[in-house]
Design an enzyme around this catalytic site. Structure first.
Site, PDB file in Angstrom:
ATOM      1  N   ALA A 256      20.654 -11.346 -11.264  1.00  0.00           N
ATOM      2  CA  ALA A 256      20.562 -11.498 -12.710  1.00  0.00           C
ATOM      3  C   ALA A 256      19.118 -11.240 -13.111  1.00  0.00           C
ATOM      4  O   ALA A 256      18.318 -10.752 -12.321  1.00  0.00           O
ATOM      5  CB  ALA A 256      21.020 -12.889 -13.098  1.00  0.00           C
ATOM      6  N   LYS A 257      18.819 -11.581 -14.357  1.00  0.00           N
ATOM      7  CA  LYS A 257      17.447 -11.329 -14.816  1.00  0.00           C
ATOM      8  C   LYS A 257      16.446 -12.180 -14.036  1.00  0.00           C
ATOM      9  O   LYS A 257      15.338 -11.775 -13.788  1.00  0.00           O
ATOM     10  CB  LYS A 257      17.323 -11.627 -16.307  1.00  0.00           C
ATOM     11  CG  LYS A 257      18.305 -10.849 -17.165  1.00  0.00           C
ATOM     12  CD  LYS A 257      17.924  -9.391 -17.336  1.00  0.00           C
ATOM     13  CE  LYS A 257      19.027  -8.676 -18.098  1.00  0.00           C
ATOM     14  NZ  LYS A 257      18.899  -7.231 -18.114  1.00  0.00           N
TER      15      LYS A 257
END
Ligand code: GLU
Length: 290
Positions: A256-257
């Site tokens: 994810a980020k």
């Protein structure tokens, strides 16, 4: 054969190894046919200038170069979706004139409450399609609505053909099938905060930029079925699609980020070379020519 392609990062975080994988595949398949950089920065203020500048810098460092930019700014300026709203509005008008979309004042909560059964994970050929949008209940479709000149303060949804199966041959994932009304429901094309939604903006841009093949992560397989319906409603020819498997961390979670050490930035700082990062990104992935 080479097919004109694009890199389309959303600047809400730093690029990670998963982006390097998708973008390296996109660059390989585009060959000398042209590669566009398009910053998907519609979702202000989640998108930040700092992440946009970092993405451009990381792409250059990886040696993934693009060949074209908007007229203003020259060939190496990226296209930016936040500057293209007039075009998205034009596409909204075409969909409205075709009767393909309708205004939908319902909130996420209305949608959850009207759903008859709890949402269950849907089957997918690869098991990696993480599309978890709740199905929009057809009972919330309006029977009649006022024609509008602009989208305004309510969301607008595309009415999907219930029960129809959309099929396509993916360059990496093989034959993909998704059924409207089962795998996905009526989807938002214009948001209630008066911004174009992802599905509309990406189709509008891939068409306008004459993209021949869209390369992206396989979490977007169901979105591709939605987008094929938009191409059909707009009477546009759809590009080819190539969905790349997602890079996962040691526990099997998709990146994810917040990348836990797998941001390209961090790898650079730790002394890895572009070749190290690209080969780690492409590990276990056979990249066919289009
Ligand atoms: N901007 C999207 C992302 O960063 C990719 C969309 C696309 O390639 O169609 O995940």
């Amino acid at each position: 054969m080479s097919l004109r392609g694009r890199l389309a990062p959303t600047p809400t975080g730093f690029l990670h190894v998963g982006h390097a994988r998708t973008f390296a595949v996109a660059a390989t398949r585009a060959g000398n046919a042209g590669l566009i950089l398009r910053i998907e920065d519609l979702d202000q203020p989640r998108c930040r200038e700092e992440f946009c500048a970092a993405a451009i810098d990381d792409l250059r460092w990886l040696g993934l170069d693009w060949t074209e930019g908007p007229e203003v700014g020259g060939p190496h300026a990226p296209y930016r979706q936040c500057e293209r709203t007039a075009w998205y509005l034009d596409v909204w008008r075409r969909l409205e004139a075709a009767g393909a979309i309708y205004p939908s004042p319902h909130s996420r909560r209305d949608v959850d409450e009207a759903a008859t059964a709890p949402h269950e994970p849907r089957p997918s050929e690869t098991g990696a399609d993480t599309d978890a949008e709740p199905l929009f209940p057809p009972s919330l479709r309006p029977a009649l609505w006022d024609r509008a000149a602009t989208p305004g303060a309510v969301a607008w949804r595309f009415r999907v053909p219930d029960g129809r199966t959309i099929e396509f041959d993916d360059g990496l994932a093989g034959r993909v099938r998704r059924t409207a009304g089962v795998d996905f429901g009526d989807f938002v094309v214009w948001r209630r905060d008066d911004l174009p939604a992802y599905e509309l903006a990406v189709v509008a841009d891939d068409h306008a930029m004459e993209i021949a093949e869209v390369v992206r992560g396989e979490d977007l397989l169901t979105s591709t079925a939605r987008q094929l319906l938009l191409y059909e409603a707009l009477a546009w020819t759809a590009p080819r699609f190539c969905h790349v498997t997602l890079v996962r961390d040691a526990e099997g979670r998709r990146l994810a980020k917040r990348t836990g050490g797998l941001a390209i930035r961090e790898l650079r700082e730790r002394g890895f070379s572009p070749a190290d990062v690209l080969s780690a990104a492409l590990e276990q992935l056979a990249v066919p020519q289009p």
